[in-house]
Design a protein around this motif. Structure first.
Motif, PDB file in Angstrom:
ATOM      1  N   SER A 223       3.161  -0.512   3.172  1.00  0.00           N
ATOM      2  CA  SER A 223       4.164  -0.656   2.323  1.00  0.00           C
ATOM      3  C   SER A 223       5.374  -0.640   3.112  1.00  0.00           C
TER       4      SER A 223
ATOM      5  N   ASN B 153      10.310   1.350   0.320  1.00  0.00           N
ATOM      6  CA  ASN B 153      10.386   2.251  -1.139  1.00  0.00           C
ATOM      7  C   ASN B 153      11.486   1.645  -1.831  1.00  0.00           C
TER       8      ASN B 153
ATOM      9  N   GLU C 265      -3.968   2.917   3.740  1.00  0.00           N
ATOM     10  CA  GLU C 265      -2.524   2.583   3.588  1.00  0.00           C
ATOM     11  C   GLU C 265      -1.656   3.306   4.328  1.00  0.00           C
TER      12      GLU C 265
ATOM     13  N   ASN D  60       2.528   3.826   4.740  1.00  0.00           N
ATOM     14  CA  ASN D  60       3.728   3.853   3.879  1.00  0.00           C
ATOM     15  C   ASN D  60       4.724   3.631   4.869  1.00  0.00           C
ATOM     16  N   GLN D  61       5.884   3.453   4.319  1.00  0.00           N
ATOM     17  CA  GLN D  61       7.322   3.090   4.920  1.00  0.00           C
ATOM     18  C   GLN D  61       7.659   3.855   5.839  1.00  0.00           C
TER      19      GLN D  61
ATOM     20  N   TYR E 167      -3.549   8.289  -1.862  1.00  0.00           N
ATOM     21  CA  TYR E 167      -2.008   8.654  -2.248  1.00  0.00           C
ATOM     22  C   TYR E 167      -2.221  10.153  -2.864  1.00  0.00           C
TER      23      TYR E 167
END
Length: 323
Positions: free
Chosen positions: A11, A14, A263, A265-266, A274
């Motif tokens: 990712s 966001n 995954e 994330n940023q 999640y």
């Protein structure tokens, strides 16, 4: 070498410039964006310790990240299959050429209706339909090309548009496939299994189950005829089960996540799902070390015992176990 195969989701941000009605990312505090190109290149290099099914770039909208395409180029040079999904708003002719040069394997454009008014209303961005149509043209003119797909969320807002859109994609030689997803609880909202009953979300939930059944039956007919629908027949049948009784778990066995996907994330937090706590952070530990950690094992056990329908289970990582 890792003894299984994984898909890595990165990712990149966001942030999204659309105000989609089935997603609340744009309402959120954007939070810290720690990932940069250097860290992402390092993560991709670490994948040599795994057998890799592919890398998925997501967000927000990943193509709003200035270094998304240089990252995609590095992934491609490593020989990994790369998928990105975008609203297409930033794609002009020059950007389309850069996408092709990056080596992205598949690019999916979010399109919810043939009717521009319906699509723009769902996406909360005036002119978004026109931009996507133009983006398809720009990408189709670039050579050697990229596999181009359409992602469509089935909801109460566009139920009447689903079959016409599938027919349109079938006629359009520039588009390789269309992939349908069932509407889920909007991203960025507090998890609630009965979310579809909440007044704030009822407008998303299909009210005409008979009409929904007709739509899905028609999609199944088209799939059997060889139309460019990327969903399996089993998944389309699960959509009907899900919409008919969303509190009933759609699988016979356990969720298939935990062993097949990871995954990041940023902020660099690493997740197997999640809905559960992160299993580590790439700024503190290696991806390989995080994958094999005790925290990862603990979350895998929670996933095995989970009986909640979610976006990953019904849509992105659907696996038929009902045969």
């Amino acid at each position: 070498m890792h003894n299984g195969t994984i898909e890595l989701g990165l990712s990149l941000n966001n942030h999204c410039n659309f105000h989609c009605r089935m997603c609340n990312i744009w309402r959120q505090d954007k939070g810290e964006n720690r990932l940069d190109l250097g860290k992402c290149l390092q993560i991709i290099d670490e994948l040599e310790a795994f057998q890799v099914k592919g890398v998925r770039l997501s967000g927000g909208d990943p193509l709003l990240t200035p270094w998304a395409l240089p990252l995609a180029r590095h992934i491609s040079q490593k020989g990994y299959h790369t998928v990105a999904t975008t609203n297409g708003s930033m794609i002009d002719e020059a950007f389309a050429d850069k996408i092709i040069a990056s080596g992205i394997s598949n690019l999916n454009l979010s399109l919810d209706a043939r009717d521009a008014k319906v699509h723009d209303e769902i996406r909360g961005f005036a002119g978004s339909h026109e931009r996507i149509i133009k983006a398809i043209g720009y990408l189709a003119k670039a050579t050697p090309g990229v596999k181009l797909g359409i992602n469509t969320v089935i909801s109460n807002l566009n139920l009447h548009e689903i079959v016409p859109l599938a027919d349109e994609v079938e006629r359009d030689g520039r588009i390789d496939h269309i992939y349908f997803m069932a509407v889920m609880q909007p991203f960025g909202t507090h998890p609630d299994a009965a979310w579809f009953l909440r007044e704030e979300f009822r407008f998303l939930w299909p009210q005409d189950i008979s009409g929904l059944r007709s739509v899905l039956d028609r999609l199944i007919e088209l799939k059997k005829k060889g139309h460019k629908i990327n969903n399996s027949i089993a998944q389309l049948k699960v959509f009907l089960d899900y919409f008919s009784d969303p509190l009933h778990f759609t699988k016979k066995a356990t969720c298939n996540l935990g062993q097949e996907a990871v995954e990041v994330n940023q902020a660099g937090d690493v997740y197997l799902c999640y809905f559960y706590e992160p299993i580590g952070n790439v700024f503190r530990d290696s991806l390989c070390g995080i994958w094999g950690s005790q925290r990862a094992a603990d979350v895998r056990e929670k996933i095995r015992n989970c009986r909640q329908n979610c976006n990953l289970l019904v849509n992105c990582y659907f696996e038929d176990d009902r045969v």
